[in-house]
Design a protein around this motif. Structure first.
Motif, PDB file in Angstrom:
ATOM      1  N   PRO A 140      32.013  39.010  36.619  1.00 55.14           N
ATOM      2  CA  PRO A 140      31.390  39.560  37.835  1.00 55.14           C
ATOM      3  C   PRO A 140      31.687  41.043  38.046  1.00 55.14           C
ATOM      4  O   PRO A 140      30.826  41.786  38.510  1.00 55.14           O
ATOM      5  N   GLU A 141      32.890  41.511  37.675  1.00 54.68           N
ATOM      6  CA  GLU A 141      33.228  42.912  37.915  1.00 54.68           C
ATOM      7  C   GLU A 141      32.435  43.878  37.037  1.00 54.68           C
ATOM      8  O   GLU A 141      32.289  45.044  37.376  1.00 54.68           O
ATOM      9  N   MET A 142      31.900  43.406  35.919  1.00 56.75           N
ATOM     10  CA  MET A 142      31.104  44.300  35.072  1.00 56.75           C
ATOM     11  C   MET A 142      29.604  44.145  35.316  1.00 56.75           C
ATOM     12  O   MET A 142      28.801  44.764  34.631  1.00 56.75           O
ATOM     13  N   GLN A 143      29.226  43.376  36.318  1.00 55.63           N
ATOM     14  CA  GLN A 143      27.815  43.162  36.621  1.00 55.63           C
ATOM     15  C   GLN A 143      27.077  44.478  36.863  1.00 55.63           C
ATOM     16  O   GLN A 143      25.919  44.619  36.492  1.00 55.63           O
ATOM     17  N   GLU A 144      27.755  45.446  37.470  1.00 56.85           N
ATOM     18  CA  GLU A 144      27.110  46.739  37.745  1.00 56.85           C
ATOM     19  C   GLU A 144      26.626  47.418  36.461  1.00 56.85           C
ATOM     20  O   GLU A 144      25.575  48.049  36.443  1.00 56.85           O
ATOM     21  N   VAL A 145      27.380  47.271  35.384  1.00 61.13           N
ATOM     22  CA  VAL A 145      26.980  47.861  34.095  1.00 61.13           C
ATOM     23  C   VAL A 145      25.674  47.225  33.634  1.00 61.13           C
ATOM     24  O   VAL A 145      24.755  47.924  33.193  1.00 61.13           O
ATOM     25  N   ILE A 188      19.451  44.663  33.777  1.00 61.70           N
ATOM     26  CA  ILE A 188      19.703  43.262  33.442  1.00 61.70           C
ATOM     27  C   ILE A 188      20.419  42.616  34.619  1.00 61.70           C
ATOM     28  O   ILE A 188      21.611  42.825  34.824  1.00 61.70           O
ATOM     29  N   GLY A 189      19.679  41.844  35.415  1.00 56.96           N
ATOM     30  CA  GLY A 189      20.266  41.190  36.571  1.00 56.96           C
ATOM     31  C   GLY A 189      20.612  39.739  36.316  1.00 56.96           C
ATOM     32  O   GLY A 189      21.483  39.185  36.956  1.00 56.96           O
ATOM     33  N   GLY A 190      19.929  39.134  35.366  1.00 59.48           N
ATOM     34  CA  GLY A 190      20.162  37.721  35.070  1.00 59.48           C
ATOM     35  C   GLY A 190      20.597  37.548  33.628  1.00 59.48           C
ATOM     36  O   GLY A 190      21.309  38.376  33.075  1.00 59.48           O
ATOM     37  N   ALA A 191      20.122  36.472  33.057  1.00 57.79           N
ATOM     38  CA  ALA A 191      20.459  36.188  31.658  1.00 57.79           C
ATOM     39  C   ALA A 191      19.850  37.238  30.732  1.00 57.79           C
ATOM     40  O   ALA A 191      18.783  37.790  31.014  1.00 57.79           O
TER      41      ALA A 191
END
Length: 89
Positions: A44-49, A55-58
Motif C-alpha cells: 500500500p505504501e508504494m501505491q503512489e508510484v 496504474i490504479g488496479g491490477a
C-alpha cells in the motif's frame, strides 16, 4: 550480461506461470543492482508510484510497453532505496 539463464530457471519453476521477456538489450551494468524479485511485491505504501504511472488496479502487462515496465521498475527501485535511506538516517 544475459538474463537467459535466469529466465530459463524461472520458466521451469512451478511457482511462476506465463513469464515472458518483454525486452532484451545489452547493458553495461545492471539497472537494478541489489534488488531481488521480492522487491517487486506491491505494498500500500508504494501505491503512489503505481498511480504516477497510471496504474490504479491490477497490472495488465499486455497494455504496457517494455519501456513503461522499465520506467515503473526504476521508480519502484528508487522508492525502495529512499525508504531504506530514511530508515538508516
Amino acid at each position: 550480461m544475459s538474463v537467459k539463464p535466469a529466465a530459463a530457471q524461472i520458466a521451469t519453476d512451478p511457482r511462476h506461470s506465463s513469464a515472458s521477456i518483454l525486452n532484451a538489450r545489452d547493458v553495461k551494468d545492471r539497472l537494478f543492482p541489489n534488488w531481488t524479485i521480492a522487491g517487486a511485491l506491491r505494498t500500500p505504501e508504494m501505491q503512489e508510484v503505481y498511480l504516477e504511472h497510471g496504474i490504479g488496479g491490477a497490472i495488465d502487462p499486455t497494455r504496457l510497453t517494455s519501456d513503461q515496465v522499465v520506467r515503473l521498475a526504476l521508480d519502484l527501485h528508487q522508492f525502495e532505496q529512499s525508504k531504506r535511506l530514511r530508515h538508516v538516517g
